[in-house]
Design a protein around this motif. Structure first.
Motif, PDB file in Angstrom:
ATOM      1  N   GLY A   1     -15.876   3.013  -1.465  1.00 16.24           N
ATOM      2  CA  GLY A   1     -14.735   2.597  -0.059  1.00 16.24           C
ATOM      3  C   GLY A   1     -13.981   2.841  -0.316  1.00 16.24           C
ATOM      4  O   GLY A   1     -12.818   2.021   0.751  1.00 16.24           O
ATOM      5  N   LEU A   2     -12.559   3.520  -1.083  1.00 16.02           N
ATOM      6  CA  LEU A   2     -11.421   3.324  -1.333  1.00 16.02           C
ATOM      7  C   LEU A   2     -10.971   4.961  -1.091  1.00 16.02           C
ATOM      8  O   LEU A   2     -11.889   5.322  -1.456  1.00 16.02           O
ATOM      9  N   VAL A   3      -9.749   4.570  -0.882  1.00 13.70           N
ATOM     10  CA  VAL A   3      -9.159   6.029  -0.935  1.00 13.70           C
ATOM     11  C   VAL A   3      -8.213   5.862  -1.833  1.00 13.70           C
ATOM     12  O   VAL A   3      -7.495   5.350  -1.594  1.00 13.70           O
ATOM     13  N   SER A   4      -8.282   7.196  -2.175  1.00 21.56           N
ATOM     14  CA  SER A   4      -7.370   7.442  -4.013  1.00 21.56           C
ATOM     15  C   SER A   4      -5.811   7.857  -3.588  1.00 21.56           C
ATOM     16  O   SER A   4      -6.217   9.285  -2.937  1.00 21.56           O
ATOM     17  N   VAL A   5      -4.818   7.268  -3.111  1.00 19.06           N
ATOM     18  CA  VAL A   5      -3.576   7.823  -3.035  1.00 19.06           C
ATOM     19  C   VAL A   5      -2.494   8.108  -4.938  1.00 19.06           C
ATOM     20  O   VAL A   5      -1.951   7.307  -5.465  1.00 19.06           O
ATOM     21  N   ASP A   6      -2.226   9.021  -5.218  1.00 22.42           N
ATOM     22  CA  ASP A   6      -1.250   9.497  -6.306  1.00 22.42           C
ATOM     23  C   ASP A   6       0.016  10.050  -5.882  1.00 22.42           C
ATOM     24  O   ASP A   6       0.067  10.680  -4.848  1.00 22.42           O
ATOM     25  N   CYS A   7       1.132   8.771  -5.747  1.00 21.15           N
ATOM     26  CA  CYS A   7       1.868   8.945  -5.320  1.00 21.15           C
ATOM     27  C   CYS A   7       3.056  10.087  -6.449  1.00 21.15           C
ATOM     28  O   CYS A   7       2.705   9.676  -7.681  1.00 21.15           O
ATOM     29  N   ALA A   8       3.176  11.582  -6.428  1.00 21.61           N
ATOM     30  CA  ALA A   8       3.762  11.902  -7.123  1.00 21.61           C
ATOM     31  C   ALA A   8       5.221  11.833  -7.612  1.00 21.61           C
ATOM     32  O   ALA A   8       5.251  11.942  -9.051  1.00 21.61           O
ATOM     33  N   PHE A   9       6.288  11.101  -7.173  1.00 21.68           N
ATOM     34  CA  PHE A   9       7.522   9.763  -7.257  1.00 21.68           C
ATOM     35  C   PHE A   9       6.952   9.241  -8.141  1.00 21.68           C
ATOM     36  O   PHE A   9       7.680   9.527  -9.377  1.00 21.68           O
TER      37      PHE A   9
ATOM     38  N   SER B   1       3.995   8.731 -10.471  1.00 25.83           N
ATOM     39  CA  SER B   1       3.212   8.897 -11.316  1.00 25.83           C
ATOM     40  C   SER B   1       2.147   7.713 -11.397  1.00 25.83           C
ATOM     41  O   SER B   1       1.655   7.608 -12.614  1.00 25.83           O
ATOM     42  N   ARG B   2       1.864   7.231 -10.011  1.00 25.95           N
ATOM     43  CA  ARG B   2       0.669   5.663  -9.749  1.00 25.95           C
ATOM     44  C   ARG B   2       0.000   6.333  -8.474  1.00 25.95           C
ATOM     45  O   ARG B   2       0.405   7.186  -7.572  1.00 25.95           O
ATOM     46  N   VAL B   3      -1.088   5.637  -9.361  1.00 29.25           N
ATOM     47  CA  VAL B   3      -2.238   6.181  -8.052  1.00 29.25           C
ATOM     48  C   VAL B   3      -2.826   4.725  -7.367  1.00 29.25           C
ATOM     49  O   VAL B   3      -3.074   3.530  -7.769  1.00 29.25           O
ATOM     50  N   PHE B   4      -3.042   4.457  -5.601  1.00 27.83           N
ATOM     51  CA  PHE B   4      -2.978   3.596  -4.782  1.00 27.83           C
ATOM     52  C   PHE B   4      -4.186   3.867  -4.661  1.00 27.83           C
ATOM     53  O   PHE B   4      -4.660   4.695  -4.129  1.00 27.83           O
ATOM     54  N   GLU B   5      -5.273   2.737  -4.059  1.00 26.31           N
ATOM     55  CA  GLU B   5      -7.041   2.638  -3.957  1.00 26.31           C
ATOM     56  C   GLU B   5      -6.382   2.081  -2.247  1.00 26.31           C
ATOM     57  O   GLU B   5      -6.119   0.353  -2.961  1.00 26.31           O
ATOM     58  N   ILE B   6      -6.382   1.851  -2.156  1.00 24.76           N
ATOM     59  CA  ILE B   6      -6.418   1.978  -0.269  1.00 24.76           C
ATOM     60  C   ILE B   6      -8.129   1.669   0.534  1.00 24.76           C
ATOM     61  O   ILE B   6      -8.724   2.679   0.318  1.00 24.76           O
ATOM     62  N   PRO B   7      -8.305   0.242   0.580  1.00 23.83           N
ATOM     63  CA  PRO B   7      -9.308   0.037   1.549  1.00 23.83           C
ATOM     64  C   PRO B   7      -9.762   0.546   3.108  1.00 23.83           C
ATOM     65  O   PRO B   7      -7.926   0.468   3.176  1.00 23.83           O
ATOM     66  N   ALA B   8     -10.039   1.452   3.330  1.00 22.97           N
ATOM     67  CA  ALA B   8     -10.095   2.938   4.215  1.00 22.97           C
ATOM     68  C   ALA B   8     -11.003   2.342   5.486  1.00 22.97           C
ATOM     69  O   ALA B   8     -12.556   2.983   5.389  1.00 22.97           O
TER      70      ALA B   8
ATOM     71  N   ALA C   1      -1.529   2.187   3.474  1.00 19.97           N
ATOM     72  CA  ALA C   1      -3.307   2.126   4.880  1.00 19.97           C
ATOM     73  C   ALA C   1      -2.715   2.264   5.659  1.00 19.97           C
ATOM     74  O   ALA C   1      -3.213   2.851   6.568  1.00 19.97           O
ATOM     75  N   SER C   2      -1.189   1.946   6.966  1.00 20.15           N
ATOM     76  CA  SER C   2      -0.664   1.944   7.813  1.00 20.15           C
ATOM     77  C   SER C   2      -0.949   3.806   8.262  1.00 20.15           C
ATOM     78  O   SER C   2      -1.158   4.180   9.288  1.00 20.15           O
ATOM     79  N   VAL C   3      -1.048   4.477   7.030  1.00 20.15           N
ATOM     80  CA  VAL C   3      -0.342   6.317   7.085  1.00 20.15           C
ATOM     81  C   VAL C   3      -1.931   6.446   7.505  1.00 20.15           C
ATOM     82  O   VAL C   3      -2.619   7.174   8.342  1.00 20.15           O
ATOM     83  N   ILE C   4      -3.382   5.861   6.218  1.00 22.59           N
ATOM     84  CA  ILE C   4      -4.668   6.025   6.575  1.00 22.59           C
ATOM     85  C   ILE C   4      -4.926   5.435   8.262  1.00 22.59           C
ATOM     86  O   ILE C   4      -6.169   6.320   8.520  1.00 22.59           O
ATOM     87  N   GLY C   5      -4.362   4.955   8.674  1.00 23.37           N
ATOM     88  CA  GLY C   5      -5.079   3.693   9.177  1.00 23.37           C
ATOM     89  C   GLY C   5      -4.798   4.734  10.767  1.00 23.37           C
ATOM     90  O   GLY C   5      -5.181   4.382  11.497  1.00 23.37           O
ATOM     91  N   GLN C   6      -3.969   5.888  10.437  1.00 17.20           N
ATOM     92  CA  GLN C   6      -3.528   7.193  11.844  1.00 17.20           C
ATOM     93  C   GLN C   6      -4.545   8.098  11.950  1.00 17.20           C
ATOM     94  O   GLN C   6      -4.572   8.871  12.944  1.00 17.20           O
TER      95      GLN C   6
ATOM     96  N   PRO D   1      -8.281   9.596  12.474  1.00 20.92           N
ATOM     97  CA  PRO D   1      -9.763   9.298  13.229  1.00 20.92           C
ATOM     98  C   PRO D   1     -10.418   9.037  11.906  1.00 20.92           C
ATOM     99  O   PRO D   1     -10.344   8.809  10.918  1.00 20.92           O
ATOM    100  N   GLU D   2     -11.593   8.015  12.066  1.00 20.73           N
ATOM    101  CA  GLU D   2     -12.427   7.629  11.601  1.00 20.73           C
ATOM    102  C   GLU D   2     -13.358   8.539  10.640  1.00 20.73           C
ATOM    103  O   GLU D   2     -13.358   8.162   9.633  1.00 20.73           O
ATOM    104  N   ASP D   3     -13.948   9.493  11.356  1.00 18.76           N
ATOM    105  CA  ASP D   3     -14.366  10.751  10.623  1.00 18.76           C
ATOM    106  C   ASP D   3     -13.351  11.436   9.675  1.00 18.76           C
ATOM    107  O   ASP D   3     -14.597  11.933   8.769  1.00 18.76           O
ATOM    108  N   ASP D   4     -12.567  11.204   9.740  1.00 23.83           N
ATOM    109  CA  ASP D   4     -11.283  11.888   9.016  1.00 23.83           C
ATOM    110  C   ASP D   4     -11.756  10.587   7.599  1.00 23.83           C
ATOM    111  O   ASP D   4     -11.317  10.730   6.277  1.00 23.83           O
ATOM    112  N   ARG D   5     -11.116  10.138   7.469  1.00 23.96           N
ATOM    113  CA  ARG D   5     -11.000   8.371   6.986  1.00 23.96           C
ATOM    114  C   ARG D   5     -12.582   8.549   5.939  1.00 23.96           C
ATOM    115  O   ARG D   5     -12.742   8.129   4.564  1.00 23.96           O
ATOM    116  N   ALA D   6     -13.045   8.320   6.499  1.00 27.56           N
ATOM    117  CA  ALA D   6     -14.843   8.809   6.381  1.00 27.56           C
ATOM    118  C   ALA D   6     -14.652   9.592   4.748  1.00 27.56           C
ATOM    119  O   ALA D   6     -15.378   9.022   3.246  1.00 27.56           O
TER     120      ALA D   6
END
Length: 303
Positions: free
Chosen positions: A286-294, A296-303, A267-272, A274-279
């Motif tokens: 309204g969630l951003v899915s982030v896949d951690c390769a290390f 193998s988990r998917v995190f759904e981040i409110p953006a 969430a901290s990384v995504i928050g950096q 711009p709003e257009d990119d987050r959109a």
């Protein structure tokens, strides 16, 4: 089955802990480690085929050995092997304060066409090896890059130390899978710099007799000794160097799986952004899915 660490004498070092040692009379230092429980945790996040699992096990042992050379307890060592056309196009491991993590990206279809014991070149093709040290206490970063050459990752790392740091280095790694578990061990030995300003430094002399002596002893280690869970790391060092006038040993802290992913971090990384990119990143919910390769988990981040 791989036997448990309790088989070694009480108070001596077994799995998932680096043993540091120095041989003062020979200006040499070393590290030895044997991984199994932490290896199972890291590899368990992925269904790697045996060839890739062995490759990652070797890389994690090397990461523990090289990372434990850091004097900065909060520093990080990252090892990355990469190529553009290899069956394995990315391998990355890092060590941070006793925490290990690693990941291998590969082409499963092309891998299926190889035998059980492919060469390093067959897996990677022409690539490079980068080793990076990030020093938390000073904020400095040091990186060396060498061609990914030799019979193994260990050989490539020996070339890194010879070319980038001019430190004579010997690495020996062993990996075995048995009974559904993997055990991997390794030893690193180096010739330390000696002298003071105005004197020749020993570490630029790769044929120094003290180094040749230590390298010959360390090079006699057998693969089965590195992965013998009934043999403590102290006993292993004693077998090799018992004729030396003094060998100092010190066990490090336990090694752990150390993937540092979390909802808060992402969430901290995504928050950096711009709003257009987050959109653009958001899904219909309204969630951003982030896949951690290390891990193998998917995190759904409110953006």
């Amino acid at each position: 089955m791989v036997s448990e660490v309790a088989a070694i004498p009480e108070g001596e070092t077994g799995f998932d802990r680096v043993l540091r040692f120095t041989i003062p009379a020979r200006n040499a230092r070393g590290r030895v480690v044997r991984l199994s429980p932490v290896l199972d945790l890291i590899q368990g996040a992925h269904d790697y085929p045996p060839v890739i699992a062995r490759l990652l096990a070797e890389a994690l042992v090397i990461a523990a050995l090289i990372g434990s050379l850091l004097k900065d307890g909060e520093g990080q060592m990252t090892m990355q092997a990469q190529t553009e056309d290899g069956i394995v196009d990315l391998l990355v491991c890092d060590y941070h304060g006793g925490e290990l993590r690693g990941y291998v990206r590969h082409d499963a279809d092309r891998l299926a066409g190889l035998g059980a014991n492919p060469s390093l070149f067959a897996l990677f093709g022409r690539g490079y090896l980068a080793i990076t040290f990030d020093m938390a206490s000073t904020g400095q970063r040091y990186q060396g890059i060498v061609p990914l050459e030799g019979d193994s990752l260990a050989a490539a790392c020996e070339a890194y130390f010879a070319q980038s740091e001019q430190v004579p280095t010997l690495l020996r790694i062993a990996v075995r899978s048995e009974g559904g578990r993997c055990v991997a061990g390794g030893m690193l030995v180096q010739h330390l710099a000696e002298g003071e300003e105005g004197r020749e430094r020993l570490h630029v002399k790769l044929d120094h007799p003290e180094w040749e002596h230590i390298a010959a002893l360390a090079g006699s280690i057998r693969h089965d000794e590195l992965i013998d869970s009934a043999l403590s790391l102290e006993a292993l060092v004693w077998r090799l160097f018992h004729d030396e006038p003094e060998v100092r040993v010190e066990a490090g802290n336990p090694l752990q799986r150390g993937c540092r992913c979390s909802i808060e971090h992402y969430a901290s990384v995504i928050g950096q952004f711009p709003e257009d990119d987050r959109a653009d990143m958001r899904d219909e919910a309204g969630l951003v899915s982030v896949d951690c390769a290390f891990c193998s988990r998917v995190f759904e981040i409110p953006a």
